[in-house]
Design a protein around this motif. Sequence first.
Motif, short mmCIF file in Angstrom:
data_model
loop_
_atom_site.label_atom_id
_atom_site.label_comp_id
_atom_site.label_asym_id
_atom_site.label_seq_id
_atom_site.Cartn_x
_atom_site.Cartn_y
_atom_site.Cartn_z
N GLY A 1 0.78 -1.23 0.00
CA GLY A 1 0.00 0.00 0.00
C GLY A 1 0.81 1.27 0.00
O GLY A 1 0.25 2.37 0.09
N LYS B 1 -3.71 0.52 4.07
CA LYS B 1 -4.96 0.12 3.44
C LYS B 1 -5.62 1.35 2.84
O LYS B 1 -5.55 2.45 3.40
CB LYS B 1 -5.89 -0.52 4.48
N THR C 1 -5.77 -1.89 13.36
CA THR C 1 -5.65 -0.82 12.37
C THR C 1 -5.87 0.54 13.03
O THR C 1 -6.59 0.67 14.02
CB THR C 1 -6.67 -0.98 11.23
#
Length: 476
Positions: free
Chosen positions: A248, A358, A392
Motif C-alpha cells: 500500500g 490500506k 488498524t
Amino acid sequence: MGNPKAFLTIPRKEAGYRPILERIHDFGEVEQTLNREDRKLQASRCMDCGIPFCHWACPLGNRMPEWQDLIYKNEWEKAIDVLYETNNFPEFTGRVCPAPCEKSCVLSLHEAPVTIRENEAAVAEVAFEEGLIKPRPPKYRTGKKVAVIGSGPAGLAAAQQLNRNGHQVTVFEKDRHIGGLLRYGIPNFKLEKSVIDRRIRLLKEEGLVFKTDTQIGKDISDARIITEYDAVCVAIGAGQPRDIKIEGRDLKGIYSAMDFLSQQNRLLMEEMPASIERISAKDKQVLVIGGGDTGSDCVGTAIRQGALKVTQIEILPKPPEGKNPDTPWPYYPYVLKTSSSHEEGCDRRWSLNTLAFKGESGNVCQVLVEEVDWKKDDTGRMIMIPTGKTYTIEAELVLLALGFVHPVHDGLLDELGIEYDQRGNIAVDRNCQSSVPNVFAAGDAATGASLVVRAIASGRKTADEIHKILMGKTCK
C-alpha cells in the motif's frame, strides 16, 4: 563564580510556552522569554562544580560557566563575546538545540540543571536588541576564493569562518532563500524565519556572497566550480528520507515528513508553486510514523493546519520517565520527551511496527500495525520480537518521520568522481577532504543526519582544515 551557592536557594525556572489555545492558531514561536532579572538569577545557579561537564557535552565546546557568570554580573556584551568564540549562531542553537549541555550539568543529577539553552537565546537576543552584534568583516583578504555548496547550519558556519580568515566566500543554494534545514525543515513555531534573515543580513555585510536558485551540476557545471574556486565545501545536508516499503505504499496520502514540513514553510513564505499539490491535514485523521523530533514537528504542524486527530507511533518501546539507568549522567539520557507539540493534543503509542497501508479509491484510509516486544540478545543488542497482535489505525494522511539516510545523490560532483561511504554519505578523510582534491564536506553530508549544533561544529572544523590547506599553497 559570582554566587557559587545560588543553586541552593534559587530553583530552576523555565520561560515556558504560550497558552495552547492561543498558539495552535498561528505559527509564531511557542517559547516565551524571561526578563533580564530572572535570567540573571537563572545564570547565577551555575555552580563552581570544578569539572564543567556541560562544556564536555557540547559539540561546539561552548564555555558555559564563563558566560553564565557574565550574565549574572550583567555583562551581556562580554557574555556574547565569549559565546561567539565557539558558536557562530547562538540565536539558532538557543532555540532548537536539545541541550546536551544541560543533560550533563551537575545539577541535572537532581533534575534541575541550569537553563543553559534558554540563557543562550537570551544572550543573543539582548545582544541584537542593544546593537552588540555587528558585522565583522575581515581586515585583509588572502586572494583565495572558496565555494560553499549549501546554506544550512554547516554551510553558513563554514562560510563565516572562512570569510573571517580573509577568503572570498560564495555560498550557493538551490532553493530561493538561504537557510537550508533551518529555513525549510524547522517549523516557524520553533524558529521564526526573521531570526535567519537577521543573521543573513549581517553575513552579507561581512562580505559573504550568496547565490540562490543555483544548483551545482545543473546551473553551474562541476568543472567550472573546480576551476573558478581554490576550494569547495559541500554542505548539502542529509536530505534523502528513510522510506518504508510495505503493502500500500503507493496509495495517495502518504508523504515524507520533510515534504510536509518544508511545504508549510514555503506557504508561509509565499513561495509555494501553484503547480504542486498541497499536502494538508485539515479535517483529516493524521498518523505520524516515527517518534523523534521531526515527528513531533509534524504533530504541531498538523494541529495548526486543523487536523481532526493526530496519532504518533514509534517502533521502539516507551522510554522511561525521569531517569534511565542505561544512560546515566553525564551522558545524554534516553528518557521520555514531551514536546510543546505533544502537549497540544496527540495520541502517542510505542512498540508498534507498521505492516501495511490500506486504502479506498486509491487513497490511504487505514494503517495496519503490530505490537512488538523488545529484549536484549547475548551481546546486549536490542532485538524486536513480533507478538502477532495486530490492529488498524484510521488515517487519511500518513507522514513518514523515519529519519534520513544520506545526502540526495542528484549528480553533484559525480563527473569529478566524488566517492561515498557505505552509508551513502560523502567520504572524507580526517581533514574533511573528499576523494576530489580541494573538495571538502561538512555537516550531515559527511556525518549523516544529526543535530544543528553538530552541523555548526562540523562547519567550523571543515573551515579550519580548508584554511590550513589554502594558506599552505600558492594562489591560482
